[in-house]
Scaffold this motif. Structure first.
Motif, PDB file in Angstrom:
ATOM      1  N   TYR A 148     -24.310 -36.533 -25.456  1.00  0.00           N
ATOM      2  CA  TYR A 148     -24.115 -35.143 -25.028  1.00  0.00           C
ATOM      3  C   TYR A 148     -23.882 -34.209 -26.197  1.00  0.00           C
ATOM      4  O   TYR A 148     -23.993 -33.005 -26.080  1.00  0.00           O
ATOM      5  CB  TYR A 148     -22.939 -35.046 -24.046  1.00  0.00           C
ATOM      6  N   GLY A 149     -23.516 -34.796 -27.356  1.00  0.00           N
ATOM      7  CA  GLY A 149     -23.247 -33.956 -28.523  1.00  0.00           C
ATOM      8  C   GLY A 149     -24.496 -33.642 -29.330  1.00  0.00           C
ATOM      9  O   GLY A 149     -24.428 -32.896 -30.294  1.00  0.00           O
ATOM     10  N   ALA A 150     -25.649 -34.205 -28.926  1.00  0.00           N
ATOM     11  CA  ALA A 150     -26.852 -34.004 -29.736  1.00  0.00           C
ATOM     12  C   ALA A 150     -27.291 -32.547 -29.713  1.00  0.00           C
ATOM     13  O   ALA A 150     -27.170 -31.868 -28.703  1.00  0.00           O
ATOM     14  CB  ALA A 150     -27.984 -34.881 -29.206  1.00  0.00           C
ATOM     15  N   GLN A 151     -27.754 -32.091 -30.864  1.00  0.00           N
ATOM     16  CA  GLN A 151     -28.242 -30.718 -30.969  1.00  0.00           C
ATOM     17  C   GLN A 151     -29.631 -30.636 -30.364  1.00  0.00           C
ATOM     18  O   GLN A 151     -30.414 -31.570 -30.478  1.00  0.00           O
ATOM     19  CB  GLN A 151     -28.371 -30.339 -32.442  1.00  0.00           C
ATOM     20  N   GLY A 152     -29.932 -29.512 -29.751  1.00  0.00           N
ATOM     21  CA  GLY A 152     -31.281 -29.317 -29.219  1.00  0.00           C
ATOM     22  C   GLY A 152     -32.264 -29.097 -30.359  1.00  0.00           C
ATOM     23  O   GLY A 152     -31.874 -28.867 -31.491  1.00  0.00           O
ATOM     24  N   GLN A 153     -33.530 -29.172 -30.040  1.00  0.00           N
ATOM     25  CA  GLN A 153     -34.573 -28.893 -31.021  1.00  0.00           C
ATOM     26  C   GLN A 153     -34.470 -27.438 -31.465  1.00  0.00           C
ATOM     27  O   GLN A 153     -34.341 -26.562 -30.620  1.00  0.00           O
ATOM     28  CB  GLN A 153     -35.949 -29.087 -30.363  1.00  0.00           C
ATOM     29  N   PRO A 154     -34.511 -27.191 -32.762  1.00  0.00           N
ATOM     30  CA  PRO A 154     -34.505 -25.778 -33.165  1.00  0.00           C
ATOM     31  C   PRO A 154     -35.790 -25.096 -32.708  1.00  0.00           C
ATOM     32  O   PRO A 154     -36.864 -25.697 -32.740  1.00  0.00           O
ATOM     33  CB  PRO A 154     -34.441 -25.829 -34.694  1.00  0.00           C
ATOM     34  N   ILE A 155     -35.671 -23.863 -32.250  1.00  0.00           N
ATOM     35  CA  ILE A 155     -36.849 -23.132 -31.794  1.00  0.00           C
ATOM     36  C   ILE A 155     -37.602 -22.635 -33.023  1.00  0.00           C
ATOM     37  O   ILE A 155     -37.002 -22.100 -33.953  1.00  0.00           O
ATOM     38  CB  ILE A 155     -36.427 -21.959 -30.902  1.00  0.00           C
ATOM     39  N   ALA A 156     -38.914 -22.834 -33.026  1.00  0.00           N
ATOM     40  CA  ALA A 156     -39.683 -22.561 -34.240  1.00  0.00           C
ATOM     41  C   ALA A 156     -39.961 -21.089 -34.467  1.00  0.00           C
ATOM     42  O   ALA A 156     -40.331 -20.686 -35.547  1.00  0.00           O
ATOM     43  CB  ALA A 156     -40.989 -23.330 -34.192  1.00  0.00           C
ATOM     44  N   ILE A 157     -39.817 -20.266 -33.448  1.00  0.00           N
ATOM     45  CA  ILE A 157     -40.092 -18.839 -33.649  1.00  0.00           C
ATOM     46  C   ILE A 157     -38.932 -17.997 -33.144  1.00  0.00           C
ATOM     47  O   ILE A 157     -38.132 -18.457 -32.341  1.00  0.00           O
ATOM     48  CB  ILE A 157     -41.383 -18.379 -32.940  1.00  0.00           C
ATOM     49  N   GLY A 158     -38.873 -16.763 -33.640  1.00  0.00           N
ATOM     50  CA  GLY A 158     -37.879 -15.828 -33.150  1.00  0.00           C
ATOM     51  C   GLY A 158     -36.627 -15.859 -34.000  1.00  0.00           C
ATOM     52  O   GLY A 158     -36.023 -16.901 -34.183  1.00  0.00           O
ATOM     53  N   TYR A 159     -36.270 -14.732 -34.561  1.00  0.00           N
ATOM     54  CA  TYR A 159     -35.076 -14.639 -35.387  1.00  0.00           C
ATOM     55  C   TYR A 159     -34.291 -13.432 -34.932  1.00  0.00           C
ATOM     56  O   TYR A 159     -34.858 -12.466 -34.441  1.00  0.00           O
ATOM     57  CB  TYR A 159     -35.455 -14.490 -36.859  1.00  0.00           C
TER      58      TYR A 159
END
Ligand code: PHE
Length: 484
Positions: free
Chosen positions: A213-224
């Protein structure tokens, strides 16, 4: 080349060994017994340690390792032996030997001469003669022993060091024993229930991997996020930490009344000119103004009261009814204070807002016709200029601006008023960062706020600190159609 063993084989081998022998004293020799690189064993050890299947202890050692040059000698023999071996019984010319041996020739000549393995014919310094039959290659033996991890006498090491054939390297390996969760063979845990599992029914016997449950989600490749939003959030958090609550700023269109008149700003004030303010064509005016209060505002403009002489001009309702795009969020503060004054009992308040305002200015590197204003106010009995300075110092130091200076200024609605300057370490100068003051009694008393209640307030643009923080020198790089 031997096929690379998969790590699962290394793991199985390691667990089987531990199961039979209780410990592995040296992961390095274990790796060579399996014929795999130490790195593979190391990976397996780390994985098993995390599951407490094994317990490891670091063994840190400084070891001597061969330089590239020395590796060549270990493989092909020392330069001196290579040289001697190249000399035929009748001798050979230096040129011929050099051609054969290349780089090794010079070093080989020196060492062989020192060992008295070679000599020269009288009168012919160019012909190299071999003076020994058999040469034992002691250097090669030493290098090979070192390569195999054998212990070498200090004196030999000193010699090799001098010849730059060895360097010191730190290496870590491990000793291992069984951990509290030791198993002779690890079960592979299933991660998903598949269609096949369901069909065959073997899902009933599978052991599943725990969810992380502590795993980080995939970083989103677009949008800042936009810098203005970042700084806006930081400032919002500062206000919230300081106990302020947010004012509703959802009205871009205001009447002149709330934007100017209620702030004791005279109707002929230059800011009210269409050069500075965007007025609306449709609807050009508002009809919804509180009549009682409007009457009091008119009074204070025309003839004063509450100890003020007023401006002494003929105040016109038409002018107050004109709609405009708000030129400052102080219009919102004014509405909020008026609302507060209508409460039965007065309670002190801290308000803030961060939203858009509009000014009909010439657009250049540092100005746009619209920007975001940050506004804060505190109302309470007996507030002083000292309180304002204290709050400003607290507020700006939380933003990382702790060197402040204040300069007397003029606003129609505040007295005293102060411009706020901060020392900019990068630019090495004082830069203006905001405006502040204490709202005038001519503004507060007509609203119906009790005598003795003061309001300290300040305003600044969001763009200014953002440009300073992000090192942006053209506002059009921060806001507007060019910014994606
Ligand atoms: N309204 C002022 C401006 O537009 C800022 C301000 C707010 C000044 C509150 C004093 C008090 O610059």
């Amino acid at each position: 080349m031997a096929a690379k063993q998969p790590l699962s084989d290394v793991e199985d081998g390691l667990l089987a060994h531990l199961n039979a022998n209780a410990e592995i004293p040296d992961s390095r020799s274990f790796a060579s017994s399996l014929g795999v690189p130490h790195k593979d064993v190391e990976d397996v050890i780390k994985r098993l340690t995390a599951f407490r299947i094994v317990e490891m202890q670091d063994i840190t050692k400084e070891t001597w390792v061969l330089t590239d040059e020395a590796k060549g000698y270990a493989a092909r023999g020392s330069p001196e032996v290579q040289l001697v071996a190249a000399i035929p019984p009748e001798g050979a010319s230096k040129g011929a030997l050099k051609e054969r041996l290349g780089d090794v020739f010079d070093i080989g000549m020196k060492a062989a001469a020192k060992n008295k393995w070679i000599g020269f014919e009288k009168g012919n310094k160019d012909l190299v003669l071999r003076k020994v039959e058999d040469t034992r290659d002691e250097l090669q033996e030493q290098l090979r022993r070192l390569e195999n991890g054998e212990v070498i006498a200090d004196k030999v090491i000193d010699d090799l060091k001098r010849r730059k054939l060895v360097t010191k390297e730190k290496s870590i390996w491990y000793s291992l024993k069984k951990g509290p969760e030791f198993v002779a063979k690890r079960k592979t845990l299933a991660t998903d229930v598949t269609r096949e599992h369901l069909k065959s029914g073997d899902w009933k016997d599978l052991e599943f991997k725990d969810y992380n449950y502590g795993a980080q989600g995939q970083p989103i490749a677009i949008g800042y996020s936009q810098p203005l939003l970042e700084v806006r959030e930081a400032i919002q958090n500062i206000f919230l930490e300081m106990g302020f609550s947010e004012m509703p700023t959802n009205m871009y269109v205001e009447s002149s009344f709330w934007n100017f008149d209620a702030l004791f700003q005279p109707q002929q004030h230059p800011a009210r000119d269409s050069h500075d303010t965007f007025f609306l064509k449709a609807p050009a005016t508002t009809t919804q103004l509180p009549d009682d209060y409007l009457e009091k505002v008119k009074q204070v403009h025309q003839s004063g009261g509450h100890g003020s002489k007023g401006y002494g001009y003929d105040w016109k309702r038409d002018e107050a009814e004109k709609n405009l795009l708000r030129t400052h969020t102080t219009a919102v503060s004014t509405r909020m204070l008026y609302k507060l004054a209508q409460e039965k009992t007065f309670a002190p308040k801290r308000y803030y807002s961060i939203d858009r305002v509009f000014r009909n200015e010439a657009v250049d590197r540092t100005h746009l016709a619209e920007f975001h204003q940050i506004e804060g106010l505190i109302c309470d009995y007996g507030l002083t200029l000292g309180d304002l300075i204290g709050v400003l110092e607290d507020f700006f130091s939380r933003l990382g601006m702790s060197k402040l200076r204040f300069k007397p200024a003029y606003n129609p609605y505040t007295e005293p008023s102060m411009e706020i300057f901060s020392y900019h370490d990068g630019l090495k100068k004082w830069v203006e960062i905001g405006n502040s003051g204490m709202f005038r009694p001519e503004m507060l008393l007509p609203m119906g706020l009790p005598e003795g209640v003061n309001v300290i307030a300040w305003g600044l643009s969001l763009e200014r600190p953002t440009m300073i923080l992000y090192g942006i020198d053209n506002i059009r790089d921060l806001f507007g159609p060019k910014v994606l």
